[in-house]
Design a protein around this motif. Sequence first.
Motif, PDB file in Angstrom:
ATOM      1  N   PRO A 113      88.170 -99.605  92.905  1.00  0.00           N
ATOM      2  CA  PRO A 113      87.775 -99.578  94.328  1.00  0.00           C
ATOM      3  C   PRO A 113      88.952 -98.997  95.287  1.00  0.00           C
ATOM      4  CG  PRO A 113      87.663-101.876  93.195  1.00  0.00           C
ATOM      5  CD  PRO A 113      88.521-100.694  92.182  1.00  0.00           C
ATOM      6  N   GLY A 114      88.080 -98.211  96.471  1.00  0.00           N
ATOM      7  CA  GLY A 114      89.136 -97.826  97.345  1.00  0.00           C
ATOM      8  C   GLY A 114      89.298 -96.330  96.869  1.00  0.00           C
ATOM      9  N   GLY A 115      88.747 -95.888  95.654  1.00  0.00           N
ATOM     10  CA  GLY A 115      89.191 -94.549  95.038  1.00  0.00           C
ATOM     11  C   GLY A 115      88.344 -93.390  95.901  1.00  0.00           C
ATOM     12  N   THR A 116      88.524 -92.215  95.508  1.00  0.00           N
ATOM     13  CA  THR A 116      87.832 -91.176  96.010  1.00  0.00           C
ATOM     14  C   THR A 116      87.216 -90.245  95.109  1.00  0.00           C
ATOM     15  OG1 THR A 116      89.324 -91.113  97.903  1.00  0.00           O
ATOM     16  CG2 THR A 116      88.049 -89.036  97.379  1.00  0.00           C
ATOM     17  N   LEU A 117      85.842 -89.909  94.841  1.00  0.00           N
ATOM     18  CA  LEU A 117      85.286 -88.827  94.436  1.00  0.00           C
ATOM     19  C   LEU A 117      85.248 -87.806  95.145  1.00  0.00           C
ATOM     20  CD1 LEU A 117      83.354 -87.736  92.190  1.00  0.00           C
ATOM     21  CD2 LEU A 117      81.575 -88.831  93.382  1.00  0.00           C
ATOM     22  N   SER A 118      86.059 -86.620  94.470  1.00  0.00           N
ATOM     23  CA  SER A 118      85.939 -85.147  95.176  1.00  0.00           C
ATOM     24  C   SER A 118      85.155 -84.214  94.534  1.00  0.00           C
ATOM     25  CB  SER A 118      87.453 -84.910  94.967  1.00  0.00           C
ATOM     26  OG  SER A 118      87.579 -83.617  95.668  1.00  0.00           O
ATOM     27  N   SER A 119      84.000 -83.789  94.934  1.00  0.00           N
ATOM     28  CA  SER A 119      83.141 -83.097  94.351  1.00  0.00           C
ATOM     29  C   SER A 119      83.228 -81.585  94.941  1.00  0.00           C
ATOM     30  CB  SER A 119      81.629 -83.568  94.968  1.00  0.00           C
ATOM     31  OG  SER A 119      80.613 -82.828  94.590  1.00  0.00           O
ATOM     32  N   LEU A 120      83.336 -80.789  93.854  1.00  0.00           N
ATOM     33  CA  LEU A 120      83.240 -79.443  94.063  1.00  0.00           C
ATOM     34  C   LEU A 120      81.897 -78.848  93.517  1.00  0.00           C
ATOM     35  CD1 LEU A 120      86.764 -78.798  92.250  1.00  0.00           C
ATOM     36  CD2 LEU A 120      86.021 -78.937  94.899  1.00  0.00           C
ATOM     37  N   GLY A 121      81.127 -79.460  92.804  1.00  0.00           N
ATOM     38  CA  GLY A 121      79.888 -79.000  92.095  1.00  0.00           C
ATOM     39  C   GLY A 121      78.691 -78.580  93.231  1.00  0.00           C
ATOM     40  N   VAL A 122      78.188 -77.343  92.718  1.00  0.00           N
ATOM     41  CA  VAL A 122      76.990 -76.897  93.322  1.00  0.00           C
ATOM     42  C   VAL A 122      75.752 -77.491  92.848  1.00  0.00           C
ATOM     43  CG1 VAL A 122      75.744 -74.639  94.039  1.00  0.00           C
ATOM     44  CG2 VAL A 122      78.243 -74.519  93.920  1.00  0.00           C
ATOM     45  N   TYR A 123      75.073 -78.105  93.838  1.00  0.00           N
ATOM     46  CA  TYR A 123      74.007 -78.895  93.166  1.00  0.00           C
ATOM     47  C   TYR A 123      72.637 -78.258  93.491  1.00  0.00           C
ATOM     48  CZ  TYR A 123      77.593 -82.459  93.045  1.00  0.00           C
ATOM     49  OH  TYR A 123      78.867 -82.905  92.697  1.00  0.00           O
ATOM     50  N   SER A 124      71.661 -78.237  92.569  1.00  0.00           N
ATOM     51  CA  SER A 124      70.446 -77.497  92.482  1.00  0.00           C
ATOM     52  C   SER A 124      69.398 -78.435  92.530  1.00  0.00           C
ATOM     53  CB  SER A 124      70.123 -76.458  91.465  1.00  0.00           C
ATOM     54  OG  SER A 124      70.359 -77.266  90.273  1.00  0.00           O
ATOM     55  N   GLU A 125      69.573 -79.831  92.670  1.00  0.00           N
ATOM     56  CA  GLU A 125      68.592 -80.736  92.567  1.00  0.00           C
ATOM     57  C   GLU A 125      69.053 -82.208  93.555  1.00  0.00           C
ATOM     58  OE1 GLU A 125      67.687 -82.243  88.834  1.00  0.00           O
ATOM     59  OE2 GLU A 125      66.511 -80.408  88.453  1.00  0.00           O
ATOM     60  N   ASP A 126      68.233 -83.024  94.257  1.00  0.00           N
ATOM     61  CA  ASP A 126      68.907 -84.187  94.769  1.00  0.00           C
ATOM     62  C   ASP A 126      69.637 -84.974  94.185  1.00  0.00           C
ATOM     63  OD1 ASP A 126      67.319 -83.376  97.190  1.00  0.00           O
ATOM     64  OD2 ASP A 126      65.631 -84.561  96.743  1.00  0.00           O
ATOM     65  N   LEU A 127      70.662 -85.402  94.650  1.00  0.00           N
ATOM     66  CA  LEU A 127      71.413 -86.403  93.768  1.00  0.00           C
ATOM     67  C   LEU A 127      71.143 -87.806  94.046  1.00  0.00           C
ATOM     68  CD1 LEU A 127      75.207 -84.716  94.676  1.00  0.00           C
ATOM     69  CD2 LEU A 127      73.749 -85.112  92.441  1.00  0.00           C
ATOM     70  N   ARG A 128      71.385 -88.835  93.263  1.00  0.00           N
ATOM     71  CA  ARG A 128      71.201 -90.239  93.489  1.00  0.00           C
ATOM     72  C   ARG A 128      72.574 -90.956  93.155  1.00  0.00           C
ATOM     73  NH1 ARG A 128      69.436 -92.001  89.170  1.00  0.00           N
ATOM     74  NH2 ARG A 128      69.365 -90.185  87.966  1.00  0.00           N
ATOM     75  N   LEU A 161      80.073-101.486  99.276  1.00  0.00           N
ATOM     76  CA  LEU A 161      81.106-102.492  99.443  1.00  0.00           C
ATOM     77  C   LEU A 161      82.546-102.254  98.856  1.00  0.00           C
ATOM     78  CD1 LEU A 161      79.199-105.700  99.620  1.00  0.00           C
ATOM     79  CD2 LEU A 161      79.512-104.080 101.519  1.00  0.00           C
ATOM     80  N   GLY A 162      82.612-101.109  98.063  1.00  0.00           N
ATOM     81  CA  GLY A 162      83.789-100.945  97.401  1.00  0.00           C
ATOM     82  C   GLY A 162      84.779 -99.907  98.033  1.00  0.00           C
ATOM     83  N   ASP A 163      84.477 -99.766  99.267  1.00  0.00           N
ATOM     84  CA  ASP A 163      85.734 -98.757 100.020  1.00  0.00           C
ATOM     85  C   ASP A 163      86.064 -97.559  99.203  1.00  0.00           C
ATOM     86  OD1 ASP A 163      86.393-100.593 102.138  1.00  0.00           O
ATOM     87  OD2 ASP A 163      87.746-101.484 101.106  1.00  0.00           O
ATOM     88  N   ASN A 164      84.875 -96.975  98.435  1.00  0.00           N
ATOM     89  CA  ASN A 164      85.115 -95.697  98.173  1.00  0.00           C
ATOM     90  C   ASN A 164      84.823 -94.807  98.956  1.00  0.00           C
ATOM     91  OD1 ASN A 164      83.800 -97.179  95.081  1.00  0.00           O
ATOM     92  ND2 ASN A 164      85.464 -96.298  95.331  1.00  0.00           N
ATOM     93  N   LYS A 165      85.250 -93.477  98.577  1.00  0.00           N
ATOM     94  CA  LYS A 165      85.015 -92.374  99.656  1.00  0.00           C
ATOM     95  C   LYS A 165      84.505 -91.265  98.550  1.00  0.00           C
ATOM     96  CE  LYS A 165      89.496 -92.818 100.814  1.00  0.00           C
ATOM     97  NZ  LYS A 165      89.440 -94.272 100.555  1.00  0.00           N
ATOM     98  N   ILE A 166      83.552 -90.624  99.114  1.00  0.00           N
ATOM     99  CA  ILE A 166      83.015 -89.270  98.527  1.00  0.00           C
ATOM    100  C   ILE A 166      83.097 -88.011  99.402  1.00  0.00           C
ATOM    101  CG2 ILE A 166      80.864 -87.993  97.783  1.00  0.00           C
ATOM    102  CD1 ILE A 166      79.472 -90.917  97.182  1.00  0.00           C
ATOM    103  N   ILE A 167      83.944 -87.056  98.873  1.00  0.00           N
ATOM    104  CA  ILE A 167      84.136 -85.977  99.763  1.00  0.00           C
ATOM    105  C   ILE A 167      83.424 -84.432  99.055  1.00  0.00           C
ATOM    106  CG2 ILE A 167      86.634 -85.723  99.021  1.00  0.00           C
ATOM    107  CD1 ILE A 167      87.020 -84.550 101.843  1.00  0.00           C
ATOM    108  N   THR A 168      83.051 -83.602  99.736  1.00  0.00           N
ATOM    109  CA  THR A 168      82.630 -82.321  99.487  1.00  0.00           C
ATOM    110  C   THR A 168      83.756 -81.277  99.865  1.00  0.00           C
ATOM    111  OG1 THR A 168      81.064 -81.810 100.921  1.00  0.00           O
ATOM    112  CG2 THR A 168      80.284 -83.249  98.889  1.00  0.00           C
TER     113      THR A 168
END
Length: 354
Positions: free
Chosen positions: A264-279, A289-296
């Motif tokens: 909880p509260g952790g960060t997903l750091s995304s470097l991928g080049v996506y060719s389809e929609d993400l779910r 509600l997990g206080d998580n962060k997603i950053i590209t």
Amino acid sequence: MKAAIFVEPGRIILGEKPIPDVGPLDALIRITTTTICGTDIHILKGEYKVAPGLTIGHEPVGIIEKLGSAVQGYSEGQRVIAGAITPSGYSNASLSGCGAQCGGPGGHGWKAAGGWRFGNTIDGAQAEYLLVPDAMANLAPVPDGLTDEQVLMCPDIMSTGFSGAESGKVKIGDMVAVFAQGPIGLCATAGARLMGASLIIAVESIPARAEIARAMGADHVVDFTKVDPVSEILKLTGGRGVDVSIEALGTQTTFEAGLRVLRPGGTLSSLGVYSEDLRIPVDAFAAGLGDNKIITTLCPGGKERMRRLIDTIGSGRVNTEPLVTHHFSLDNIETAYDLFAHQRDGVLKVAIKP
């Protein structure tokens, strides 16, 4: 000059083009070494669209052949690199520290991925010569003591991989998971170590890449073909989860797994080049509600970024030479594309020399 030209999806050929004319703020460099990127394969497959007739490639090492009339601080004959991202240096985005999103000097100055020009909106580096726009913002000198192969990862792969750890704000003592140990993932692993992570878990199934990952700083390598990586990472962290997960492949599977291993509260750091929609599965996202962060992050560029990476190589803190596994002449670039696109013979990165 010879150049690797995108014709249509499935076809990049070696052809002939005129040597570019040099404008006042430009520099013409004679390419001595370049390489092929995974993004170039997205272009080849038609997953990322560029104009037919474009010269591909965005990772140049070379020698200044000619300088524009307004360029200062450089000399013809000087050995340099330019980043894959070439911000203008004077757009609003550039001046806000977001050079990768540079929309140029006009209007509001912002454009998504606008700083990526080589092999995207202007001719790129897989050629005998390359025109570098806004040279004073983008050319970084290479010290005599470093080889082309030592700095070849700086323009993109090293800058991108390190940015995964930087954007995730890895701190001393953090636990980090890095999904996929291709060239970018390996540099993300090295970046996490440099930033002080106390536990680095790499996810990779290819033994040769797993070995390099350990040399780059991984404490554990999880083979996703033998165990469930999410369960294994949670086990290795005592059920806590990691502080930062870095997604370096660009698939739904790795993106989702990166979410599931976060504390909880952790960060997903995304470097991928996506060719389809993400779910985003609701449970992996803790229903929001997990206080998580997603950053590209798109590869940081500009001459100061390149200087810092070159100095990191020169100091011996990181060695990216093992990532260069194959060498080809520009004349054989179609063969190099076939090898790299199909990931044969243990290829990681290829060095292309005109």
